[in-house]
Design a protein around this motif. Structure first.
Motif, PDB file in Angstrom:
ATOM      1  N   LEU A 101      45.117  61.605  82.657  1.00  0.00           N
ATOM      2  CA  LEU A 101      44.108  60.781  81.985  1.00  0.00           C
ATOM      3  C   LEU A 101      44.755  59.649  81.205  1.00  0.00           C
ATOM      4  O   LEU A 101      44.294  58.494  81.255  1.00  0.00           O
ATOM      5  CB  LEU A 101      43.258  61.648  81.054  1.00  0.00           C
ATOM      6  N   PRO A 117      33.821  54.352  74.637  1.00  0.00           N
ATOM      7  CA  PRO A 117      33.702  55.707  75.194  1.00  0.00           C
ATOM      8  C   PRO A 117      33.409  55.701  76.694  1.00  0.00           C
ATOM      9  O   PRO A 117      33.835  56.597  77.416  1.00  0.00           O
ATOM     10  CB  PRO A 117      32.539  56.320  74.400  1.00  0.00           C
ATOM     11  N   SER A 118      32.715  54.678  77.159  1.00  0.00           N
ATOM     12  CA  SER A 118      32.367  54.619  78.578  1.00  0.00           C
ATOM     13  C   SER A 118      33.603  54.492  79.471  1.00  0.00           C
ATOM     14  O   SER A 118      33.588  54.940  80.618  1.00  0.00           O
ATOM     15  CB  SER A 118      31.419  53.438  78.837  1.00  0.00           C
ATOM     16  N   ARG A 120      36.623  55.885  78.914  1.00  0.00           N
ATOM     17  CA  ARG A 120      37.172  57.239  79.039  1.00  0.00           C
ATOM     18  C   ARG A 120      36.301  58.087  79.972  1.00  0.00           C
ATOM     19  O   ARG A 120      36.809  58.835  80.807  1.00  0.00           O
ATOM     20  CB  ARG A 120      37.268  57.901  77.664  1.00  0.00           C
ATOM     21  N   GLU A 121      34.996  57.934  79.853  1.00  0.00           N
ATOM     22  CA  GLU A 121      34.088  58.682  80.725  1.00  0.00           C
ATOM     23  C   GLU A 121      34.287  58.295  82.186  1.00  0.00           C
ATOM     24  O   GLU A 121      34.293  59.154  83.075  1.00  0.00           O
ATOM     25  CB  GLU A 121      32.631  58.426  80.302  1.00  0.00           C
ATOM     26  N   GLU A 122      34.488  56.999  82.443  1.00  0.00           N
ATOM     27  CA  GLU A 122      34.717  56.541  83.806  1.00  0.00           C
ATOM     28  C   GLU A 122      36.055  57.066  84.336  1.00  0.00           C
ATOM     29  O   GLU A 122      36.162  57.450  85.504  1.00  0.00           O
ATOM     30  CB  GLU A 122      34.682  55.014  83.865  1.00  0.00           C
ATOM     31  N   LEU A 124      37.551  59.865  83.473  1.00  0.00           N
ATOM     32  CA  LEU A 124      37.364  61.291  83.777  1.00  0.00           C
ATOM     33  C   LEU A 124      36.556  61.471  85.061  1.00  0.00           C
ATOM     34  O   LEU A 124      36.852  62.347  85.873  1.00  0.00           O
ATOM     35  CB  LEU A 124      36.667  61.981  82.606  1.00  0.00           C
ATOM     36  N   ARG A 125      35.543  60.628  85.248  1.00  0.00           N
ATOM     37  CA  ARG A 125      34.744  60.716  86.479  1.00  0.00           C
ATOM     38  C   ARG A 125      35.596  60.429  87.704  1.00  0.00           C
ATOM     39  O   ARG A 125      35.517  61.139  88.711  1.00  0.00           O
ATOM     40  CB  ARG A 125      33.579  59.723  86.411  1.00  0.00           C
TER      41      ARG A 125
END
Length: 243
Positions: A101, A117-118, A120-122, A124-125
């Motif tokens: 990551l 935050p988006s 990091r979310e992307e 992880l996705r």
């Protein structure tokens, strides 16, 4: 989403009698999936470096949409590339000591004051999408195939509209290479990116919709394409011009 137009592209290196690249014209429509083939020394990496702005074209036009990157200085090309291009190379350029990551997020941390935050979310996705089940795992403990998957996720985390890969499966075994080839095509479709892959890998080339072949710095006709691949000059977009 930009397409690519090359006009009168000529690259010469000192000591070489003939140009390393001599491409009078090439048009690729936005969203193309293109394989770039040819023997070693034919100019594939030089062309990759020119169209991504890593090197400046000394003569000719290199148009992505309305931007001629041949007219940009080094700093402007760097900013353009960071905003528009995802790169996947044969050497992964991942950092030991960091997790999968952290490696995916590192380029974004270097260009932004604070990560949303988006992002990091992307990341992880995408890691889940490429099959990395433990995003916190240190990169040096992964297999080479897994490392290349992390590199693919890193290239796509900013959702670039241009995805360029230079021999992305060359250091992988056949199974890992096939998986990475499939992921490149699938993920490029997901984000609507133009995908250009320089490769000798027949399996990877077979996943592309168009094949371009370089010999001696010039684009030459492809005599026969692998099953499922359109010959050079063919395009699913009737408005796109061939070589």
């Amino acid at each position: 989403m930009p397409g690519l137009i090359l006009r009168d592209l000529v690259v010469r290196f000192p000591g070489l009698e003939r140009p390393a690249l001599d491409i009078p014209a090439l048009d690729l429509h936005a969203g193309s999936h293109v394989a770039l083939t040819g023997p070693s020394g034919s100019g594939k990496t030089t062309l990759i470096n020119i169209i991504t702005g890593l090197d400046r074209a000394p003569a000719g036009r290199v148009m992505w949409g309305d931007t001629d990157i041949a007219r940009l200085g080094e700093g402007a090309r760097d900013r353009w590339r960071a905003a528009h291009v995802g790169l996947v190379m044969q050497e992964f350029h991942l950092f030991p000591g960091l997790s999968a990551l952290e490696n995916v997020l590192l380029p974004q941390r270097l260009t932004r004051f604070r990560l949303a935050p988006s992002v990091r979310e992307e990341a992880l996705r995408l890691l889940a999408r490429v099959g990395i089940e433990r995003p916190g795992q240190r990169i040096e403990t992964l297999s080479r195939g897994q490392m290349q998957r992390v590199a693919v996720a890193r290239a796509l985390v900013a959702r670039p509209r241009i995805l360029v890969a230079d021999e992305p499966t060359a250091s992988l075994d056949a199974e890992a290479g096939a998986a990475v080839a499939e992921l490149l095509a699938a993920l490029a479709c997901e984000v609507g990116a133009t995908l250009i892959v320089a490769s000798h890998d027949v399996g990877l080339i077979a996943t592309m919709a168009r094949v371009l072949r370089l010999e001696g710095g010039r684009l030459v006709p492809v005599a026969s394409a692998p099953v499922g691949v359109a010959p050079a000059g063919a395009s699913p977009d009737p408005a796109a011009e061939g070589v």
